[in-house]
Design a protein around this motif. Structure first.
Motif, short mmCIF file in Angstrom:
data_model
loop_
_atom_site.label_atom_id
_atom_site.label_comp_id
_atom_site.label_asym_id
_atom_site.label_seq_id
_atom_site.Cartn_x
_atom_site.Cartn_y
_atom_site.Cartn_z
N ARG A 3 -7.08 -8.03 -18.67
CA ARG A 3 -6.74 -6.74 -18.08
C ARG A 3 -7.99 -6.02 -17.58
NH1 ARG A 3 -2.81 -6.81 -22.40
NH2 ARG A 3 -0.72 -6.66 -21.48
N PHE A 6 -9.15 -7.41 -14.18
CA PHE A 6 -8.37 -6.94 -13.04
C PHE A 6 -8.66 -5.47 -12.73
CE2 PHE A 6 -5.59 -10.60 -14.15
CZ PHE A 6 -5.67 -11.26 -12.94
N VAL A 9 -12.00 -5.10 -10.90
CA VAL A 9 -11.92 -5.41 -9.47
C VAL A 9 -11.28 -4.24 -8.73
CG1 VAL A 9 -10.83 -6.92 -7.76
CG2 VAL A 9 -11.88 -7.91 -9.80
N ARG A 10 -10.22 -3.68 -9.29
CA ARG A 10 -9.56 -2.53 -8.64
C ARG A 10 -10.51 -1.34 -8.53
NH1 ARG A 10 -3.32 -1.95 -10.82
NH2 ARG A 10 -2.54 -3.85 -9.82
N LEU A 124 -0.76 -5.66 -13.30
CA LEU A 124 -2.14 -6.05 -12.99
C LEU A 124 -2.20 -7.44 -12.39
CD1 LEU A 124 -3.96 -4.69 -16.16
CD2 LEU A 124 -3.95 -3.71 -13.85
N ALA A 125 -1.19 -8.25 -12.68
CA ALA A 125 -1.15 -9.61 -12.14
C ALA A 125 0.24 -10.18 -12.35
CB ALA A 125 -2.19 -10.50 -12.83
N LEU A 160 1.49 -5.70 -5.99
CA LEU A 160 0.12 -6.06 -6.36
C LEU A 160 -0.76 -6.26 -5.14
CD1 LEU A 160 0.87 -8.81 -9.06
CD2 LEU A 160 0.18 -6.43 -9.49
N THR A 163 -5.15 -10.69 -4.53
CA THR A 163 -5.95 -11.42 -5.51
C THR A 163 -5.36 -11.40 -6.91
OG1 THR A 163 -7.27 -9.44 -5.91
CG2 THR A 163 -8.11 -11.01 -4.25
N GLU A 164 -4.28 -10.64 -7.09
CA GLU A 164 -3.68 -10.51 -8.41
C GLU A 164 -2.49 -11.46 -8.64
OE1 GLU A 164 -5.09 -5.88 -8.91
OE2 GLU A 164 -3.05 -6.29 -8.23
N VAL A 166 -1.85 -15.02 -9.57
CA VAL A 166 -2.70 -16.03 -10.21
C VAL A 166 -1.86 -17.17 -10.77
CG1 VAL A 166 -4.48 -14.31 -10.76
CG2 VAL A 166 -2.67 -14.78 -12.42
N VAL A 169 -0.68 -16.07 -16.53
CA VAL A 169 -1.03 -14.92 -17.36
C VAL A 169 -0.43 -15.15 -18.74
CG1 VAL A 169 -1.16 -13.30 -15.42
CG2 VAL A 169 0.98 -13.51 -16.70
N THR A 183 2.73 -8.25 -1.92
CA THR A 183 1.31 -7.94 -1.73
C THR A 183 1.13 -7.49 -0.28
OG1 THR A 183 0.65 -10.14 -1.01
CG2 THR A 183 0.69 -9.75 -3.40
#
Length: 191
Positions: A3, A6, A9-10, A124-125, A160, A163-164, A166, A169, A183
């Motif tokens: 978390r 992410f 990055v944000r 977040l992802a 999102l 890049t989130e 993935v 998770v 996205t």
């Protein structure tokens, strides 16, 4: 730890990055057939560097969609109120947490989310199986459990940044997959 990565990055996004992504996100989300036919959508007001939602909320409202927004309760559960435009929102500070914009009108109760045709979820992802990584407070886990107990089956869509999305998770037994992720560059659906 995931978390924090992410969120880091944000936090590096500029205001221009967030605005441009919000505009693209609204365009992509409005292309979803689920939103095109929705009468009621449970959504949220983005804060900080989260993927922006206000343009999407206004566009849904302009279509005549009833938009429900969350009100954070002291136990981290969510009540709901109707979105009537930006003027219907007020800043609410929750302890040491960030200030959230919440509807200032009538409270509809935690069960109001059951009337939604679509639930737009923060996160977040999301991974290849549609599992969503939230912020860890459990508010939306409660919402999803409430929907399951009521046998409600709205479309679950997470908003999102590109890049989130993935490969994987962490998921626990109570976690529920989403149906789609939107996205700024497009939509990905899950089984």
């Amino acid at each position: 730890m995931l978390r924090r990565g992410f969120l880091a990055v944000r936090s590096g996004l500029t205001d221009d990055d967030v605005r441009a992504s919000a505009a693209a996100l609204a365009v992509r989300a409005l292309e979803l057939p689920e939103l095109a036919h929705a009468r009621s959508v449970a959504a949220y007001v983005s804060v900080g560097s989260e993927p922006g939602t206000l343009a999407l909320l206004d566009a849904l409202r302009a279509r005549g969609v009833r938009v429900l927004l969350p009100v954070l309760l002291p136990d981290n559960d969510l009540d709901w109120g109707a979105y009537e435009g930006a003027g219907s929102l007020g800043p609410v500070r929750h302890g040491a947490r960030t200030t959230l914009l919440e509807p200032v009108g009538e409270r509809l109760g935690p069960e109001a989310v059951r009337s939604a045709d679509v639930v737009l979820l923060p996160g977040l992802a999301v991974d290849a199986d549609g599992m969503r990584l939230g912020r860890g407070g459990g508010s939306y886990d409660r919402v999803l459990a409430r929907l399951a107990r009521a046998s409600a089956d709205p479309a679950l869509v997470v908003l999102l940044y590109d890049t989130e999305v993935v490969d994987r998770v962490p998921a626990e037994a109570h976690d529920r997959p989403v149906h789609a992720v939107v996205t700024p560059s497009g939509v990905r659906r899950f089984r």
